[in-house]
Design an enzyme around this catalytic site. Structure first.
Site, mmCIF file in Angstrom:
data_model
loop_
_atom_site.group_PDB
_atom_site.id
_atom_site.type_symbol
_atom_site.label_atom_id
_atom_site.label_comp_id
_atom_site.label_asym_id
_atom_site.label_seq_id
_atom_site.Cartn_x
_atom_site.Cartn_y
_atom_site.Cartn_z
ATOM 1 N N HIS A 177 -19.757 -10.032 -1.160
ATOM 2 C CA HIS A 177 -19.177 -8.962 -1.987
ATOM 3 C C HIS A 177 -19.093 -9.447 -3.431
ATOM 4 C CE1 HIS A 177 -18.026 -6.769 1.589
ATOM 5 N NE2 HIS A 177 -17.374 -7.817 2.031
ATOM 6 N N ALA A 223 -11.263 -8.951 2.854
ATOM 7 C CA ALA A 223 -12.484 -9.753 2.817
ATOM 8 C C ALA A 223 -13.001 -10.009 1.409
ATOM 9 C CB ALA A 223 -13.553 -9.047 3.651
HETATM 10 N N1 LIG Z 1 -9.161 -4.941 4.852
HETATM 11 C C1 LIG Z 1 -10.296 -5.564 5.138
HETATM 12 O O1 LIG Z 1 -10.938 -6.192 4.280
HETATM 13 C C2 LIG Z 1 -10.793 -5.520 6.556
HETATM 14 C C3 LIG Z 1 -11.779 -6.406 6.981
HETATM 15 C C4 LIG Z 1 -12.167 -6.370 8.303
HETATM 16 C C5 LIG Z 1 -11.628 -5.427 9.177
HETATM 17 N N2 LIG Z 1 -10.694 -4.562 8.722
HETATM 18 C C6 LIG Z 1 -10.131 -3.519 9.597
HETATM 19 O O2 LIG Z 1 -9.034 -4.026 10.324
HETATM 20 C C7 LIG Z 1 -8.928 -3.362 11.585
HETATM 21 C C8 LIG Z 1 -8.883 -4.398 12.712
HETATM 22 O O3 LIG Z 1 -10.061 -5.184 12.679
HETATM 23 P P1 LIG Z 1 -10.417 -6.207 13.860
HETATM 24 O O4 LIG Z 1 -11.570 -7.008 13.398
HETATM 25 O O5 LIG Z 1 -9.189 -6.893 14.337
HETATM 26 O O6 LIG Z 1 -10.935 -5.177 14.963
HETATM 27 P P2 LIG Z 1 -11.063 -5.398 16.548
HETATM 28 O O7 LIG Z 1 -12.033 -4.376 17.022
HETATM 29 O O8 LIG Z 1 -11.323 -6.831 16.869
HETATM 30 O O9 LIG Z 1 -9.604 -5.023 17.079
HETATM 31 C C9 LIG Z 1 -9.033 -3.752 16.942
HETATM 32 C C10 LIG Z 1 -8.043 -3.559 18.083
HETATM 33 O O10 LIG Z 1 -7.320 -2.362 17.864
HETATM 34 C C11 LIG Z 1 -7.244 -1.633 19.079
HETATM 35 N N3 LIG Z 1 -7.104 -0.233 18.730
HETATM 36 C C12 LIG Z 1 -8.042 0.662 18.357
HETATM 37 N N4 LIG Z 1 -7.488 1.857 18.085
HETATM 38 C C13 LIG Z 1 -6.154 1.723 18.279
HETATM 39 C C14 LIG Z 1 -5.055 2.586 18.147
HETATM 40 N N5 LIG Z 1 -5.204 3.862 17.807
HETATM 41 N N6 LIG Z 1 -3.816 2.091 18.417
HETATM 42 C C15 LIG Z 1 -3.649 0.812 18.798
HETATM 43 N N7 LIG Z 1 -4.666 -0.071 18.945
HETATM 44 C C16 LIG Z 1 -5.909 0.375 18.687
HETATM 45 C C17 LIG Z 1 -8.516 -1.971 19.837
HETATM 46 O O11 LIG Z 1 -8.350 -1.786 21.225
HETATM 47 C C18 LIG Z 1 -8.705 -3.443 19.457
HETATM 48 O O12 LIG Z 1 -8.075 -4.316 20.369
HETATM 49 C C19 LIG Z 1 -10.159 -2.428 11.670
HETATM 50 O O13 LIG Z 1 -9.809 -1.127 11.292
HETATM 51 C C20 LIG Z 1 -11.104 -3.022 10.648
HETATM 52 O O14 LIG Z 1 -11.982 -2.047 10.111
HETATM 53 C C21 LIG Z 1 -10.250 -4.601 7.445
#
Ligand SMILES: NC(=O)c1ccc[n+]([C@@H]2O[C@H](COP(=O)([O-])OP(=O)(O)OC[C@H]3O[C@@H](n4cnc5c(N)ncnc54)[C@H](O)[C@@H]3O)[C@@H](O)[C@H]2O)c1
Length: 272
Positions: A223, A125
């Site tokens: 940010h 992000a």
């Molecule tokens: N790098 C970045 O800048 C950034 C930005 C936003 C989100 N993220 C991270 O990316 C990840 C995904 O974000 P998102 O918006 O798609 O979230 P989301 O909640 O929309 O989707 C996450 C999915 O993962 C599944 N899940 C949870 N734990 C699991 C596990 N142990 N094994 C398999 N599946 C599992 C959930 O059921 C859900 O469907 C999160 O950890 C979030 O914090 C990173």
């Protein structure tokens, strides 16, 4: 040519996973989607219902990692350790979106390095990591992240509740956290992947300074990265819009992961 494509395994079928898989479905990333896993099978069903050209199989994380060339984690920071261990076990490349989880498992990066496994963490992000990367080569003096969020985006955060901060009562710009990236990730596990990515790209979690501001006058996350080093200094500001499928995730995150995957499989690389 089909059999020469890298096989990709998707772990996590939420907002980011779905956007990446849709890009593969459109033919925008030159990979074969080998399969998908999510702890909630309904998320997989919802994801596949929207696909037009491909029909990925549902399979468990271990089977997926064992059989693909690259696994992409879009799940949760608590899933990182297990996925990382499996990638090391089967010597598979891995991309992590849960940057906060990678920061908590830096020892596994060393194991991956020893086995020559490629570990990718997209910019996510935030913009400016290209400049940070180049500047680091000659030496960094100071890296600061100032994250501004609308107070409602911080609702329910335990750290703030424990401190007695009522985000609904915030009527002016308020600094709600000031410290290093390591503590920021612990205090804001859902909100602070940017701090984790920035610190891994730059001076490390102990030395990366983080300020989190609750700002009632904004509607989306902003940010600001301030970098000082031998090269001079720069300031990069990202004003994010939320992902169409998850208001808690910035849209730029999926775009950054999609483009990093394209760079992995395409021959032309522009930018640091
Ligand atoms: N790098 C970045 O800048 C950034 C930005 C936003 C989100 N993220 C991270 O990316 C990840 C995904 O974000 P998102 O918006 O798609 O979230 P989301 O909640 O929309 O989707 C996450 C999915 O993962 C599944 N899940 C949870 N734990 C699991 C596990 N142990 N094994 C398999 N599946 C599992 C959930 O059921 C859900 O469907 C999160 O950890 C979030 O914090 C990173």
């Amino acid at each position: 040519m089909e059999n020469k494509k890298k096989k990709l395994g998707m772990i996590g079928c939420g907002a980011i996973g779905t956007e990446i898989v849709h890009a593969i479905d459109r033919g925008d990333i030159n990979v074969t989607l080998y399969g998908c896993f999510d702890i909630d099978k309904n998320k997989f069903d919802a994801l596949t219902a929207g696909l037009k050209n491909i029909k990925p199989q549902f399979m468990q994380a271990e089977e997926l990692i064992k059989n693909c060339d690259i696994a992409v984690e879009c799940a949760h920071k608590d899933a990182v350790k297990n996925i990382f261990q499996l990638a090391v076990k089967y010597e598979r490349d891995i991309m992590f979106l849960s940057a906060g989880g990678v920061l908590e498992n830096l020892d596994l990066i060393e194991q991956a390095k020893a086995k020559m496994i490629n570990v990718y963490v997209p910019s996510g992000a935030v913009v400016g990591l290209d400049g940070l990367d180049a500047a680091k080569y000659q030496g960094l003096h100071k890296v600061t992240l100032i994250t501004r969020k609308p107070p409602r985006a911080l609702k329910g955060v335990k750290y703030l509740i424990d401190k007695g901060i009522d985000v609904d009562a915030i009527k002016a710009e308020t600094v709600v956290f000031e410290g290093n990236a390591l503590d920021a990730v612990k205090a804001f596990p859902q909100n602070i992947n940017v701090a984790a990515t920035l610190s891994m790209a730059g001076v490390g979690p102990e030395l990366t300074h983080v300020r989190i501001v609750a700002d009632p006058f904004i509607t989306n996350n902003i940010h600001e990265i301030l970098v000082e080093g031998e090269f001079g200094r720069f300031r990069a500001i990202t004003e994010n819009l939320p992902s169409p499928s998850n208001p808690k995730t910035s849209f730029l995150t999926s775009l950054s992961a999609i483009v990093m995957l394209k760079k992995i499989v395409e021959p032309i690389h522009i930018g640091t």
